[in-house]
Write an enzyme that holds these catalytic residues in place. Structure first.
Site, PDB file in Angstrom:
ATOM      1  N   ALA A 200      46.360  53.439  83.357  1.00 37.22           N
ATOM      2  CA  ALA A 200      46.259  52.910  82.100  1.00 37.22           C
ATOM      3  C   ALA A 200      46.179  51.275  81.872  1.00 37.22           C
ATOM      4  CB  ALA A 200      47.615  53.306  81.434  1.00 37.22           C
ATOM      5  N   THR A 201      44.994  50.893  81.606  1.00 34.04           N
ATOM      6  CA  THR A 201      45.076  49.444  81.604  1.00 34.04           C
ATOM      7  C   THR A 201      43.543  49.188  81.470  1.00 34.04           C
ATOM      8  OG1 THR A 201      45.467  47.444  82.708  1.00 34.04           O
ATOM      9  CG2 THR A 201      44.454  48.851  84.171  1.00 34.04           C
ATOM     10  N   THR A 202      43.218  47.996  81.048  1.00 30.47           N
ATOM     11  CA  THR A 202      41.764  47.592  81.111  1.00 30.47           C
ATOM     12  C   THR A 202      41.557  46.298  82.048  1.00 30.47           C
ATOM     13  OG1 THR A 202      41.396  48.701  79.095  1.00 30.47           O
ATOM     14  CG2 THR A 202      39.604  47.087  79.855  1.00 30.47           C
TER      15      THR A 202
ATOM     16  N   LYS B 149      48.010  41.211  85.294  1.00 31.93           N
ATOM     17  CA  LYS B 149      47.269  42.044  86.139  1.00 31.93           C
ATOM     18  C   LYS B 149      46.151  41.394  86.859  1.00 31.93           C
ATOM     19  CE  LYS B 149      48.178  45.760  82.779  1.00 31.93           C
ATOM     20  NZ  LYS B 149      47.553  46.850  81.966  1.00 31.93           N
TER      21      LYS B 149
END
Lengths: 269, 257
Positions: B33-35, B66
């Site tokens: 769940a991220t980009t 991140k």
């Protein structure tokens, strides 16, 4: 034959003599603090003698390259494992020395059936603020000392005292000053070692005025020039102003040429 | 052996075990769940990531970093389980330092890629069990070949080179298409963009991802919250400062001004 205490003491005494002999022709190491960090300096032939150990730790050594490598690896391993398992700020020079290498060196020195480490170590630790820097030295028998603004390694304690006496009178603020002072202190030490060799009857050629221990800078520069014929100046700094966690930086030939005193830089190429 | 400068081996000899043990029993959805994204620009490579950490529907944290600096010339952007990803980053960071300091030379770029691949492979059981899947992007500047490089990985450790760009995470399908469009028919290819323009594109891409992916955090101007953007060029890694991100966002991304 070493079972009797008397024999053991004698054996350790012999060892001391043997080790002192090994260092006679070694290259001294100078560590000085300046405004924004610590400088380690020596002159070497071929094998480097100044190394990076951890983010804020650097090592200078004298002695047998293989022994130095062995201790360097154990310092590196201890530092990195500790830095990984705990945190980089838990990797401190005094812990590495006191609980890490000093006991190993002492044990090797006293186990008369085994070979001792032919090595003297100077570990520089950059503090978070200036004034918190420390320089730790370990002798071949495992004795260690912690110093504040400068520390040296030399062939004998007499040589070291002479170097320290010189350093005591200097002030080091900028990197240029630190380098100037360090190379001069190195020259003081190296000259003292030559003198000691001569007194012992092992004459080495090509030395000027061995009897006159002047700390006149011209004489020191002249001595350095002579040494540059067969050795190179090796300098590294732990620089507080450097970006990122790793503060170690070896000073390359070009930068060194710029930083060395004018009299020296012309011929240090 | 310590003499080969392999820090991971040293750790294992000291009794360290990497990863969370797990058995693949239930088929789990892979949650990333991220980009995160990386593309080459004029001077090197840009790596960017949003800052949201989620657990299911819940937003756990909105200030996650991140995009992790591994050393002076390489960056790892992470998608997947943060615990495992951070641990990998820590191992890599120490491995590269250890190699450099023991061997007295920098680990080659290929060597760095291999190191990450090895860790991912070690992590396969946890990845399949759903407790530790990580699909990172590794980008850096190869000082030997004097060129920027981007690689992305699947959770099993296969490595792929992203010639111009790479994306990962749940928001990536949205922006993959945009990147392709931009790079092919845009005013200028990504690889010729100067730094500032590249940063604008990255901000726009992440804002688009946040538009369609609930697990990607966008820009929150009230909280002064912007994505992380890092540039890697010859000189090393640099992070774009918040004030600069804010001014770029306000002048070139936001439409409400």
């Amino acid at each position: 034959m070493y079972e009797e205490p008397y024999r053991w003491v004698e054996a350790v005494g012999n060892r001391r003599q043997y080790l002192d002999d090994q260092f006679k022709q070694g290259s001294p190491v100078v560590g000085v603090t300046y405004e924004s960090g610590i400088l380690l300096m020596t002159m070497s032939k071929g094998t480097p003698k100044v190394y990076e150990i951890y983010d804020r730790l650097a090592l200078g050594g004298m002695g047998h390259p293989a022994d130095l490598e062995k201790l360097r690896f154990s310092l590196l391993e201890m530092a990195h494992v500790e830095g990984f398992n705990r945190s980089p700020s838990d990797v401190t020079g005094s812990r590495l020395i006191k609980y890490g290498v000093a006991p190993v060196i002492k044990q090797a020195f006293e186990e008369v059936f085994k070979a001792p480490f032919i090595v003297k170590i100077l570990l520089a630790e950059l503090g978070q603020k200036s004034g918190r820097d420390s320089l730790l030295t370990i002798n071949y028998d495992g004795t260690f000392e912690e110093k504040g603004s400068y520390a040296v390694l030399g062939a004998s304690s007499a040589v070291e005292q002479e170097m320290v006496a010189y350093l005591r009178l200097q002030s080091m603020v900028s990197l240029e000053q630190a380098i100037d002072t360090a190379v001069c202190a190195w020259a003081v030490g190296n000259r003292a070692q030559y003198r000691a060799l001569e007194e012992a009857g092992e004459h080495r050629e090509g030395n000027t005025d061995p009897d006159q221990p002047s700390t006149d800078s011209d004489a020191l520069y002249a001595h350095l020039q002579e040494c540059l014929a067969e050795k190179v100046i090796e300098c590294a700094v732990l620089d507080r102003c450097q970006q990122g966690p790793s503060k170690y930086r070896a000073i390359g030939t070009d930068e060194l040429r710029r930083l060395l005193p004018k009299v020296m830089s012309t011929s240090s190429t | 052996m310590g003499l080969q400068g392999d820090f991971y081996q040293v750790l294992k000899e000291q009794g360290y075990a990497f990863g969370i043990g797990g058995q693949a029993k239930v088929e789990q959805d892979l949650i990333t769940a991220t980009t995160i994204l990386a593309f080459k620009y004029r001077d090197g490579v840009l790596v960017a990531g949003d800052r949201r950490a989620t657990a299911g529907n819940m937003v756990m944290y909105d200030r996650t970093d991140k995009v992790l600096e591994i050393d002076r010339h390489s960056v790892m952007a992470i998608a997947g389980v943060p615990a495992t990803a951070y641990e990998m980053a820590r191992i890599l960071e120490h491995s590269f330092k250890y190699y450099r300091r023991t061997q007295l030379q920098e680990l080659s770029f290929e060597g760095k890629l291999r190191a990450l691949s090895t860790l991912l492979k070690q992590n396969v059981p946890a990845a399949l069990a759903g407790t530790g899947a990580v699909a990172p992007i590794f980008a850096g500047y190869d000082t030997e070949q004097e060129t920027a490089k981007i690689y992305f990985y699947d959770i099993l450790g296969a490595e792929f080179e992203g010639v111009e760009y790479a994306v990962s995470g749940s928001g990536s399908p949205t922006i993959r298409g945009i990147l392709h469009y931009l790079n092919t028919w845009g005013e200028q290819p990504l690889s010729t963009m100067p730094e500032e323009q590249a940063a604008i594109q990255a901000l726009r891409l992440l804002t688009s991802a946040a538009e369609f992916d609930s697990a990607t955090g966008g820009v929150n101007r009230d909280a002064n919250l912007y994505p992380v953007i890092k540039f890697i060029a010859v000189g090393g890694v640099r992070t774009m400062a918040d004030p600069q991100l804010r001014s770029l966002f306000e002048s070139d991304v936001s439409r409400s001004v």
